[in-house]
Design an enzyme around this catalytic site. Structure first.
Site, PDB file in Angstrom:
ATOM      1  N   PHE A  95       0.855  -1.183   0.000  1.00  0.00           N
ATOM      2  CA  PHE A  95       0.000   0.000   0.000  1.00  0.00           C
ATOM      3  C   PHE A  95       0.900   1.245   0.000  1.00  0.00           C
ATOM      4  CE2 PHE A  95      -2.741   3.009   2.483  1.00  0.00           C
ATOM      5  CZ  PHE A  95      -3.664   3.218   1.474  1.00  0.00           C
ATOM      6  N   ASP A 165       6.241  -3.331   8.572  1.00  0.00           N
ATOM      7  CA  ASP A 165       4.882  -2.868   8.292  1.00  0.00           C
ATOM      8  C   ASP A 165       4.012  -4.114   8.361  1.00  0.00           C
ATOM      9  OD1 ASP A 165       2.458  -2.012   7.359  1.00  0.00           O
ATOM     10  OD2 ASP A 165       3.245  -0.910   5.631  1.00  0.00           O
ATOM     11  N   HIS A 168      -0.781  -6.100   7.381  1.00  0.00           N
ATOM     12  CA  HIS A 168      -1.476  -7.289   6.862  1.00  0.00           C
ATOM     13  C   HIS A 168      -1.326  -8.484   7.805  1.00  0.00           C
ATOM     14  CE1 HIS A 168      -0.957  -6.078   2.294  1.00  0.00           C
ATOM     15  NE2 HIS A 168      -1.436  -5.096   3.027  1.00  0.00           N
ATOM     16  N   GLN A 191      -7.585  -0.268  10.061  1.00  0.00           N
ATOM     17  CA  GLN A 191      -8.485   0.314   9.065  1.00  0.00           C
ATOM     18  C   GLN A 191      -9.570  -0.720   8.730  1.00  0.00           C
ATOM     19  OE1 GLN A 191      -8.083  -0.911   5.695  1.00  0.00           O
ATOM     20  NE2 GLN A 191      -9.507   0.485   4.679  1.00  0.00           N
ATOM     21  N   LYS A 194      -8.899  -4.345   7.508  1.00  0.00           N
ATOM     22  CA  LYS A 194      -7.847  -5.162   8.121  1.00  0.00           C
ATOM     23  C   LYS A 194      -8.409  -6.271   9.014  1.00  0.00           C
ATOM     24  CE  LYS A 194      -4.990  -2.963   5.785  1.00  0.00           C
ATOM     25  NZ  LYS A 194      -4.351  -1.686   5.929  1.00  0.00           N
ATOM     26  N   ARG A 223       4.383  16.132  23.785  1.00  0.00           N
ATOM     27  CA  ARG A 223       4.475  15.926  25.242  1.00  0.00           C
ATOM     28  C   ARG A 223       5.314  14.688  25.506  1.00  0.00           C
ATOM     29  NH1 ARG A 223      -1.390  16.702  24.597  1.00  0.00           N
ATOM     30  NH2 ARG A 223      -1.888  18.814  25.257  1.00  0.00           N
ATOM     31  N   TYR A 230       0.649  21.364  29.265  1.00  0.00           N
ATOM     32  CA  TYR A 230       1.137  22.466  28.423  1.00  0.00           C
ATOM     33  C   TYR A 230       2.655  22.524  28.320  1.00  0.00           C
ATOM     34  CZ  TYR A 230      -3.643  24.102  27.995  1.00  0.00           C
ATOM     35  OH  TYR A 230      -4.973  24.189  27.688  1.00  0.00           O
ATOM     36  N   ARG A 240      -3.841  10.887  18.261  1.00  0.00           N
ATOM     37  CA  ARG A 240      -4.250   9.918  19.287  1.00  0.00           C
ATOM     38  C   ARG A 240      -5.436   9.073  18.835  1.00  0.00           C
ATOM     39  NH1 ARG A 240      -3.532  14.686  22.385  1.00  0.00           N
ATOM     40  NH2 ARG A 240      -5.784  14.999  22.401  1.00  0.00           N
TER      41      ARG A 240
HETATM   42  C1  LIG Z   1      -3.576  -0.585   5.434  1.00  0.00           C
HETATM   43  C2  LIG Z   1      -2.113  -0.447   5.296  1.00  0.00           C
HETATM   44  C3  LIG Z   1      -1.379   0.587   5.902  1.00  0.00           C
HETATM   45  C4  LIG Z   1      -1.985   1.676   6.749  1.00  0.00           C
HETATM   46  O1  LIG Z   1      -3.194   2.099   6.338  1.00  0.00           O
HETATM   47  P1  LIG Z   1      -4.172   3.035   7.183  1.00  0.00           P
HETATM   48  O2  LIG Z   1      -5.411   2.969   6.348  1.00  0.00           O
HETATM   49  O3  LIG Z   1      -3.575   4.376   7.233  1.00  0.00           O
HETATM   50  O4  LIG Z   1      -4.365   2.458   8.545  1.00  0.00           O
HETATM   51  C5  LIG Z   1      -0.015   0.587   5.779  1.00  0.00           C
HETATM   52  N1  LIG Z   1       0.621  -0.355   5.074  1.00  0.00           N
HETATM   53  C6  LIG Z   1      -0.034  -1.364   4.476  1.00  0.00           C
HETATM   54  C7  LIG Z   1       0.743  -2.412   3.757  1.00  0.00           C
HETATM   55  C8  LIG Z   1      -1.418  -1.429   4.538  1.00  0.00           C
HETATM   56  O5  LIG Z   1      -2.063  -2.417   3.929  1.00  0.00           O
END
Ligand SMILES: *Cc1c(COP(=O)(O)O)cnc(C)c1O
Length: 399
Positions: A95, A165, A168, A191, A194, A223, A230, A240
């Site tokens: 992605f 990353d 997946h 997301q 997922k 922070r 602050y 967050r």
């Molecule tokens: C879904 C995904 C992300 C992050 O996606 P967000 O929609 O921003 O949470 C990052 N890398 C890969 C390979 C993904 O499939």
């Protein structure tokens, strides 16, 4: 022979597949609890509870949540001090966020080719290393872990940061060790699509408190943990996670092991069934992949057996047969204009090009369906293959 749905025939499958996401009363109760707590933002205790549970699930010591799995990748690189002048090695099949994270940090993405398992190929990574290389971002593509032994060796030799990353790969494992601590820091996404979701959401986990605390500060307006509201030590922003998301994700995490087992079992069944088809090239199993998590189930078509047919035409016909969740990439990531505007480097990526010509996926919810759903998927593949002449005619007419 039955007529293809794309040519006006009856679709092979009309029943719905499993719908995603899956929820019941437990999610409802958890959301009402947040509602009634009147603490809806990023400081509800459920957030810390979820961070700890998610880290423990992956046998990691530290975790910080964030609003999505894109900012977590950016935060990981920024927390490691990566910036202008630095190069970050990434795969071309992933992605967009995997590679734009480098650009957003001010660094240059360098694309190194994948192997036949769709994961970045450590040999190609080594060729891509220069004196400016600072990090490798590996993607456990489709939920199958990357060869982390080879990556760790390269990283040690060339002093590179390793970011997993794992968007997946919730719960996946490599030689019995969960993803998440196989590199320096690991990024997850929650997301909508997922394997665990709250619609949006992200998480960084790992065993390096400097990186996790650095990212936490970035996601929380600079922070520092234990600091005053602050007081802002670092350049941060607000990324967050909300209490709503944490509440949903705590329940989704409980569902994950059972869902993972079902996906893996159904994937094994599909592996077996697809071996019957001489127009599909099977993915070589790797015994070191002890726990694939199957965000996607990958299929590679043998187009050499289908003269005149492209993957996209095949997919159009397959989709018409009522098979959901089908996807594919149009081209390797570096073809996107953004990299030509902001800069990138790449080595030759013939495997990535091949993937975009021959492969597609069905998403994990298909693997949560009943056996009959998987059988219908196999039947639809066969039906399309057996009707290729008709399919070619249809495509000529519709052009
Ligand atoms: C879904 C995904 C992300 C992050 O996606 P967000 O929609 O921003 O949470 C990052 N890398 C890969 C390979 C993904 O499939």
């Amino acid at each position: 022979m039955s007529i293809l749905a794309i040519a006006g025939g009856v679709p092979g499958r009309r029943d719905a597949f499993a719908r995603w996401p899956i929820f019941d009363e437990r999610e409802r109760v958890a959301l009402v609890e947040v509602l009634e707590s009147r603490s809806w933002g990023g400081y509800n205790s459920k957030i810390k509870e979820f961070e700890e549970a998610f880290a423990a699930f992956h046998q990691a010591r530290y975790a910080v949540s964030a609003s999505n799995g894109t900012v977590t990748l950016e935060g990981a690189l920024l927390a490691a001090g990566i910036g202008p002048g630095d190069e970050v090695i990434v795969p071309p099949i992933t992605f967009i966020a995997t590679a734009t994270a480098a650009l957003r940090a001010g660094a240059t993405p360098v694309f190194a080719d994948i192997g036949p398992d769709y994961n970045i190929d450590p040999k190609r990574v080594e060729e891509a290393i220069s004196e400016r290389s600072r990090a490798i971002v590996v993607v456990h593509f489709a939920g199958r872990p990357v060869d982390m032994d080879a990556i760790a060796e390269l990283a040690a030799k060339h002093h590179l940061l390793v970011v997993e990353d794992a968007a997946h790969a919730h719960g996946a494992s490599w030689r019995g060790r969960p993803v998440g601590t196989l590199g320096d820091i690991a990024s997850f996404s929650f997301q909508q699509s997922k394997n665990m979701t709250a619609g949006e959401g992200g998480m960084l986990i790992g065993n390096r408190s400097d990186l996790i605390e650095g990212a936490r500060s970035i996601f929380n307006q600079g922070r520092i943990s234990g600091g005053a509201w602050y007081e802002h030590e670092n350049l941060g922003t607000n990324q967050r996670l909300t209490a709503w998301q944490a509440a949903l994700l705590l329940v989704q995490l409980q569902r994950l092991p059972e869902q993972m087992a079902r996906r893996a079992e159904n994937a094994r069944y599909l592996d077996e069934r697809l071996r019957e088809l001489d127009f599909v090239e099977p993915l070589e199993p790797d015994p070191r992949v002890t726990g694939p998590s199957y965000y996607l189930y990958m299929v590679r078509l043998r187009l050499d057996r289908m003269p005149g047919v492209s993957r996209d035409l095949f997919l159009k016909a397959l989709t018409a047969e009522g098979i959901p969740g089908i996807g594919s990439y149009p081209h390797p990531l570096y073809e996107n204009q953004v990299f030509h505007k902001y800069g990138f480097r790449r080595t030759d990526c013939p495997q990535a090009v091949r993937m975009c010509r021959e492969s597609f996926w069905v998403s994990h919810e298909v693997l949560l369906s009943k056996r009959s759903g998987l059988d219908d998927f196999v039947s639809a593949l066969k039906k399309v293959y057996e009707n290729l002449p008709e399919l070619c005619e249809t495509s000529v007419v519709s052009r």
